[in-house]
Design an enzyme around this catalytic site. Sequence first.
Site, mmCIF file in Angstrom:
data_model
loop_
_atom_site.group_PDB
_atom_site.id
_atom_site.type_symbol
_atom_site.label_atom_id
_atom_site.label_comp_id
_atom_site.label_asym_id
_atom_site.label_seq_id
_atom_site.Cartn_x
_atom_site.Cartn_y
_atom_site.Cartn_z
ATOM 1 N N TYR A 72 -4.235 2.681 -1.629
ATOM 2 C CA TYR A 72 -4.799 1.850 -2.695
ATOM 3 C C TYR A 72 -4.160 0.465 -2.691
ATOM 4 O O TYR A 72 -4.859 -0.560 -2.763
ATOM 5 C CB TYR A 72 -4.580 2.538 -4.040
ATOM 6 C CG TYR A 72 -5.043 1.729 -5.238
ATOM 7 C CD1 TYR A 72 -6.393 1.689 -5.585
ATOM 8 C CD2 TYR A 72 -4.131 1.021 -6.015
ATOM 9 C CE1 TYR A 72 -6.825 0.948 -6.683
ATOM 10 C CE2 TYR A 72 -4.547 0.282 -7.117
ATOM 11 C CZ TYR A 72 -5.897 0.248 -7.439
ATOM 12 O OH TYR A 72 -6.310 -0.480 -8.522
ATOM 13 N N LYS A 76 -6.091 -3.090 -1.895
ATOM 14 C CA LYS A 76 -6.133 -4.158 -2.886
ATOM 15 C C LYS A 76 -5.487 -5.436 -2.358
ATOM 16 O O LYS A 76 -5.923 -6.556 -2.679
ATOM 17 C CB LYS A 76 -5.437 -3.710 -4.175
ATOM 18 C CG LYS A 76 -6.221 -2.663 -4.957
ATOM 19 C CD LYS A 76 -7.593 -3.199 -5.357
ATOM 20 C CE LYS A 76 -8.363 -2.223 -6.220
ATOM 21 N NZ LYS A 76 -9.681 -2.764 -6.627
#
Length: 226
Positions: A72, A76
């Site tokens: 994640y 990002k």
Amino acid sequence: MRATVRASSGQPTEEEEEEEEEALCQSLTSRCLPNIVPLSLRPYCLLLNGSAAINSSSSPAGLYGLMYTTPYSAAKAALIGFSNALTLEGTQYGIASNTIAPYAATRMTTPGANRKNADPGKAARYAATLAMMDPGHVSALVAFLCHQDCKEEGGVFEAGAGWFAKVRTQRASGAFLPGPPAADLLERLRDEWSKVTDFDGAQEVGPGTVKTGFEPVSMMKLQGKL
């Protein structure tokens, strides 16, 4: 190679591997289309008098990292690079691109307040924090970045609980160790390490071409120091 470092030992389950792959693919494939997005938006920009805005939703995890969320966090962080490239590609079409890193109470953050066996005190403090993090604060930032009065391009902004701040990248002055990579280069680098990491008089850097990163070396060459 697995991207996530887990708190528990042992091999990952098939479900864990699928979750990691999904976390990466969602941000690094379907969202990141730097060579397609400007072309697809160009007709709309012409209708809007040559102006449009794109805001990519990154995360504080992408800026600073977050334990046990490596896929994640990586995805990002990649969105910041995506927005930087899109800033350069979109300028000719009147497209402004920026990135937000929001702090907000969402479906992803609220489960933390309802974990089983959680310390009641910590759970109460976490719930109180979430109560201040209305997504409306983030929406206001997005709306402003899209407004015709906003001239920001290639920026990264944090927002949450009524707090707004721009984040920037800086380059240290650095140290030049010219010449071929001789046997003593490692020792020379060690001796000059304080200059490598010295941010006094640091230069802010933002979206640019690959040449931007090579500018200090080019300047030294022009001055005859290389």
